[in-house]
Design a protein around this motif. Structure first.
Motif, PDB file in Angstrom:
ATOM      1  N   SER A  73      45.909 -23.975  15.066  1.00  0.00           N
ATOM      2  CA  SER A  73      45.588 -22.709  14.677  1.00  0.00           C
ATOM      3  C   SER A  73      44.717 -22.267  15.380  1.00  0.00           C
ATOM      4  CB  SER A  73      44.252 -22.983  13.235  1.00  0.00           C
ATOM      5  OG  SER A  73      43.006 -23.548  14.115  1.00  0.00           O
ATOM      6  N   ILE A  74      45.169 -20.612  15.559  1.00  0.00           N
ATOM      7  CA  ILE A  74      43.952 -19.381  16.459  1.00  0.00           C
ATOM      8  C   ILE A  74      44.381 -18.570  15.394  1.00  0.00           C
ATOM      9  CG2 ILE A  74      45.588 -17.206  17.962  1.00  0.00           C
ATOM     10  CD1 ILE A  74      47.562 -19.960  18.971  1.00  0.00           C
ATOM     11  N   ARG A  75      42.910 -17.994  15.179  1.00  0.00           N
ATOM     12  CA  ARG A  75      42.121 -16.703  14.757  1.00  0.00           C
ATOM     13  C   ARG A  75      42.455 -17.321  13.251  1.00  0.00           C
ATOM     14  NH1 ARG A  75      43.558 -11.525  17.347  1.00  0.00           N
ATOM     15  NH2 ARG A  75      42.098 -11.852  19.269  1.00  0.00           N
ATOM     16  N   GLY A  76      42.494 -19.002  12.939  1.00  0.00           N
ATOM     17  CA  GLY A  76      42.560 -19.349  11.353  1.00  0.00           C
ATOM     18  C   GLY A  76      44.327 -19.611  11.509  1.00  0.00           C
ATOM     19  N   LYS A 612      37.050 -14.786   9.795  1.00  0.00           N
ATOM     20  CA  LYS A 612      36.758 -14.704   8.379  1.00  0.00           C
ATOM     21  C   LYS A 612      38.302 -14.391   7.865  1.00  0.00           C
ATOM     22  CE  LYS A 612      34.949 -14.840   4.403  1.00  0.00           C
ATOM     23  NZ  LYS A 612      36.264 -14.729   3.164  1.00  0.00           N
ATOM     24  N   THR A 613      38.982 -15.097   6.968  1.00  0.00           N
ATOM     25  CA  THR A 613      40.336 -15.414   6.539  1.00  0.00           C
ATOM     26  C   THR A 613      40.370 -14.824   5.239  1.00  0.00           C
ATOM     27  OG1 THR A 613      40.779 -17.393   6.082  1.00  0.00           O
ATOM     28  CG2 THR A 613      41.488 -16.329   8.067  1.00  0.00           C
ATOM     29  N   GLY A 614      40.835 -14.024   4.208  1.00  0.00           N
ATOM     30  CA  GLY A 614      41.166 -13.980   2.979  1.00  0.00           C
ATOM     31  C   GLY A 614      42.195 -13.804   2.465  1.00  0.00           C
ATOM     32  N   PHE A 615      43.115 -13.990   1.281  1.00  0.00           N
ATOM     33  CA  PHE A 615      44.484 -14.044  -0.028  1.00  0.00           C
ATOM     34  C   PHE A 615      43.569 -12.319  -0.415  1.00  0.00           C
ATOM     35  CE2 PHE A 615      45.323 -18.211   1.353  1.00  0.00           C
ATOM     36  CZ  PHE A 615      46.610 -17.859   1.968  1.00  0.00           C
ATOM     37  N   ALA A 634      40.536 -23.412   8.608  1.00  0.00           N
ATOM     38  CA  ALA A 634      40.201 -21.950   9.551  1.00  0.00           C
ATOM     39  C   ALA A 634      38.829 -21.945   9.953  1.00  0.00           C
ATOM     40  CB  ALA A 634      40.689 -20.950   8.635  1.00  0.00           C
ATOM     41  N   PRO A 635      38.564 -22.891  10.548  1.00  0.00           N
ATOM     42  CA  PRO A 635      36.678 -22.892  10.669  1.00  0.00           C
ATOM     43  C   PRO A 635      36.674 -21.296  11.025  1.00  0.00           C
ATOM     44  CG  PRO A 635      37.869 -24.280  12.576  1.00  0.00           C
ATOM     45  CD  PRO A 635      38.897 -23.450  11.461  1.00  0.00           C
ATOM     46  N   ARG A 636      35.288 -21.268  10.273  1.00  0.00           N
ATOM     47  CA  ARG A 636      35.159 -20.031  10.579  1.00  0.00           C
ATOM     48  C   ARG A 636      34.250 -19.156  11.833  1.00  0.00           C
ATOM     49  NH1 ARG A 636      32.188 -17.150   5.681  1.00  0.00           N
ATOM     50  NH2 ARG A 636      33.118 -17.326   3.713  1.00  0.00           N
ATOM     51  N   LEU A 637      33.672 -20.700  12.508  1.00  0.00           N
ATOM     52  CA  LEU A 637      32.833 -20.566  13.468  1.00  0.00           C
ATOM     53  C   LEU A 637      33.441 -21.628  14.660  1.00  0.00           C
ATOM     54  CD1 LEU A 637      30.461 -18.949  15.470  1.00  0.00           C
ATOM     55  CD2 LEU A 637      28.914 -20.709  14.537  1.00  0.00           C
ATOM     56  N   SER A 638      33.428 -21.193  16.219  1.00  0.00           N
ATOM     57  CA  SER A 638      33.792 -22.148  16.768  1.00  0.00           C
ATOM     58  C   SER A 638      32.933 -21.237  17.796  1.00  0.00           C
ATOM     59  CB  SER A 638      35.371 -22.126  17.268  1.00  0.00           C
ATOM     60  OG  SER A 638      35.705 -20.156  17.339  1.00  0.00           O
TER      61      SER A 638
END
Length: 734
Positions: A73-76, A612-615, A634-638
């Motif tokens: 995954s890239i940017r969630g 931060k992703t969101g529908f 989609a982990p928020r912090l890496s």
């Protein structure tokens, strides 16, 4: 692809060393690169025990490998798709100019004899077209040289892990023709035991690779150069899903030995020709094929209730021709691209289905499962064509603009043949039994069956007749076609200083249209393309006095006409892909590297990413509303931090720590993986002709769930992180 230039700090002399970035088509300095890219070169990989490109993703901000090793995954945004992998990919992998669109798996992306790895975050649609809405992972192996050299590597470690790899570079014709061959074999038993079969290698992984490259630079025509690349790989691995109430027992109980087998061949030919007037022409021709077999226990347990066989064959050809021009204030590139891909898939299984999944949910208490014979055949032919152009223009000493435009055409044809048969004699199972129906207890017999079925909306005289009709409805032979014709722009404004630059960019991302199959209704439905509007603010710096490099991006993405998997009833298989979603994501990446002048033996690097992703809109036909929920996986912090000490006599010690916050397992945001911090350690000796080191992965043996069980108590299917692994790595060079 025309080489672009980025820059990194050198090791000892503190000068700036130019490295080649293969993911861009137009030559730019590091300070002018607007896209968020991380480059891992051969020096980063030299002392690691990591064996694949996906292993190294833990060092990257806002990037994570999928728990099953089948993507990233890239940017969630998962490479296969946010809610389903039914359509085309959202991220692509390119190995030596050969796109690896389908069947991405970790063991097929070996880093042996790799020059560098590039991770591009954000859409590459204007540069590469389809399958790059989220980004791209690009691997470039070492090219042949005019110097005879070779290397061999041996690795042994826990869990019966071993690696044997060799490389030989041979000049065939002085300063004109050179050949490079690299081979590798890897194996590990894995970390799971099958208690039913008493097998310790249930999660085994085996990989074989041969890579050959031939370069030609004729003395009589110095403007011409050619590079031929051939790669063949084969991987086989077992099942990594834990099937026990305590996942950290690392046990499975399937009675059927599962395996996935990949055989992949790739060929590419790259020809460069310097023309008059400052122009360069390049032709890239590529071919790849994949033969994949996946067999597994379809009932996921110790009883012989079902098995599945999913064979797949894919092949593709592509051709690109482009022309590049460059002077002091102006750079331009224009080109055309063609490709064709053919996919032949089958899903053959005899497996248990819940009664609710075949329209008999009211009888679930009497018939927990029915045996289904499923044979799904899918053939897909895809053709694509594109024109692209990019311009870099210096407005002044400090200001410049970058513009790009791509016309992308895509046409796909699908033939779907779905045969669905219920093998269970339902009437024999329920005759004479009682059921609570419409607030009263009813005995099932030939007289009551028609009334029960009629009340369920099924006008039949027996349950077998209803099952037969369901099988006929689900069985189908259908054709589907889709076609796209889109324009994809990019625009960036940049301000330059001597040691830093900043700017804004806009890019339009794109994922092609497709056809979705509903195996319950025996129908197909077409969905339209989806698009993203990507806005980025970037900052680049290279402070030479302090020997510090800095790379930062802030981004905001609006996603419209999003392709999402929607359920049409309470039957989970009664679903199809629709353009029913709208979402957004925002965040940023910050990466640095540091090598002090006063202590050249020491270096440090680090990264931090937040997304931060969101529908904003996503509701299925059952009325379930996912508005406000985050994307799956989609982990928020890496974050990651690495330290290295390399003495003048060859002693080395490296340590790194990487952290990923939790990610949800599905769009419902109910189950989630564990947050975790993993520490690695390497120490040893690295001399000019030989090296040996001890490597420890997951130093503190951190236990964590990488993907929780989403199947409920009926089937355990949890994935857990790898335990501590100690290995000894040795290499000899000549």
């Amino acid at each position: 692809m025309i080489d672009a230039a980025a820059q990194e700090l050198s090791n000892q002399d503190q000068k700036y060393e130019t490295i080649v970035v293969y993911g861009d088509k137009i030559q730019r300095s590091f300070l002018d690169t607007t896209s968020s890219v991380q480059v891992l070169n051969k020096d980063v990989m030299a002392n690691r025990s990591d064996q694949t490109a996906l292993d190294l993703l833990r060092f990257s901000a806002n990037v994570s490998a999928s728990p099953d090793g089948e993507g990233f995954s890239i940017r969630g945004i998962k490479s296969g798709g946010v809610t389903t992998d039914d359509g085309s990919a959202l991220s692509t992998v390119v190995v030596d100019d050969i796109p690896v669109v389908y069947g991405i798996n970790s063991d097929g992306l070996s880093v042996w004899d790799i020059e560098q790895i590039e991770l591009w975050r954000g859409p590459r649609s204007t540069i590469q077209g389809r399958n790059t809405l989220a980004g791209a992972l690009i691997l470039h192996s070492k090219d042949p040289t005019n110097q005879a050299e070779g290397a061999a590597r041996v690795k042994v470690g826990g869990y019966n892990t071993h690696q044997l790899a060799v490389m030989q570079n041979t000049p065939l014709l002085e300063d004109e023709l050179a050949l490079r061959i690299a081979m590798e074999e890897r194996y590990t038993d894995g970390f799971l035991k099958n208690t039913t079969r008493n097998e310790e290698d249930w999660d085994r992984r085996e990989s074989k690779l041969i890579r050959t490259k031939l370069s030609y630079k004729p003395k009589d025509w110095p403007r011409l150069s050619a590079l031929l690349s051939l790669m063949h790989s084969q991987q086989e691995y077992g099942d990594d899903r834990v099937r026990s109430a305590d996942p950290f027992l690392r046990q499975a109980d399937d009675n059927f030995r599962a395996f996935r087998d990949y055989k992949r061949t790739g060929i590419s030919a790259k020809i460069d020709l310097e023309l008059n007037g400052g122009w360069i022409a390049r032709s890239i021709t590529g071919y790849s094929d994949l033969d994949k077999v996946y067999k597994f226990d379809a009932d996921f347990g110790p009883t012989p209730q079902g098995a599945a066989n999913w064979p797949e064959f894919e092949q593709s050809v592509n051709q690109e021709v482009h022309f590049q021009y460059q002077d002091d204030s102006f750079q331009a590139i224009t080109g055309i691209y063609f490709s064709r891909a053919d996919v032949d898939q089958q899903k053959i299984s005899e497996q248990p289905f819940l009664a609710s999944q075949v329209g008999l949910g009211d009888l679930a208490s009497l018939i927990p499962y029915l045996t289904i014979d499923l044979n799904l055949a899918l053939k897909r032919e895809t053709e694509a064509a594109a024109w692209f152009g990019h311009i870099d223009y210096a407005l002044s000493d400090n200001w410049s603009i970058q513009t790009g435009l791509r016309w992308d055409y895509h046409q796909s044809k699908r033939h779907i043949d779905n045969q669905f048969n219920i093998l269970t004699d339902v009437d024999a199972l329920v005759d004479g039994k009682t059921i609570e129906f419409q607030n009263r207890v009813v005995t099932i017999n030939s007289l009551t069956k028609p009334f029960i079925l009629s009340a369920l909306g099924l006008p039949y005289q027996s349950f077998n007749e209803a099952s037969l009709n369901f099988s006929r409805q689900a069985s189908t032979d259908l054709l589907g076609n889709e076609q796209d014709n889109v324009w994809l722009p990019k625009l960036a404004l940049i301000y330059h200083d001597n040691e830093w630059s900043t700017g804004l960019s806009y890019t339009k991302g794109y994922r092609r249209s497709g056809v979705s199959v509903n195996i319950v209704r025996g129908s197909i439905s077409q969905y339209e393309p989806e698009f993203t509007d990507n806005f980025e603010l970037f900052y680049r710096a290279q402070w030479r006095d302090q020997s510090i490099g800095l790379n930062a991006n802030l981004f905001y993405v609006r996603w419209r006409d999003q392709q999402v998997l929607t359920r049409l009833s309470d039957n989970e298989y009664d679903s199809q892909v629709e353009n029913a979603g709208r979402s957004h994501l925002k965040g940023g990446e910050l990466e640095f590297q540091f090598r002090p002048k006063s202590w050249p033996e020491f270096s440090a690097w680090g990264s931090i990413g937040y997304v931060k992703t969101g529908f904003e809109r996503f509701k299925d036909s059952m009325g379930t509303d996912y508005q406000g929920n985050e994307f799956p996986e989609a982990p928020r912090l890496s974050t990651a931090l690495g330290l290295e000490y390399r003495s003048s006599n060859g002693f080395i010690i490296e340590t790194d720590i990487s952290y990923r916050s939790y990610g949800y397992a599905g769009v419902a945001n109910e189950l989630r993986s564990d947050s975790r911090a993993i520490v690695g350690l390497v120490f040893g000796v690295d001399k000019p002709n030989w090296a040996i080191n001890l490597s420890i992965q997951n130093l503190f043996d951190r236990e964590y769930i990488s993907r929780p069980n989403v199947w409920g108590d009926a089937f355990y299917a949890t994935r857990v992180g790898e335990p501590r692994v100690v290995s000894i790595n040795s290499e000899y060079r000549w």
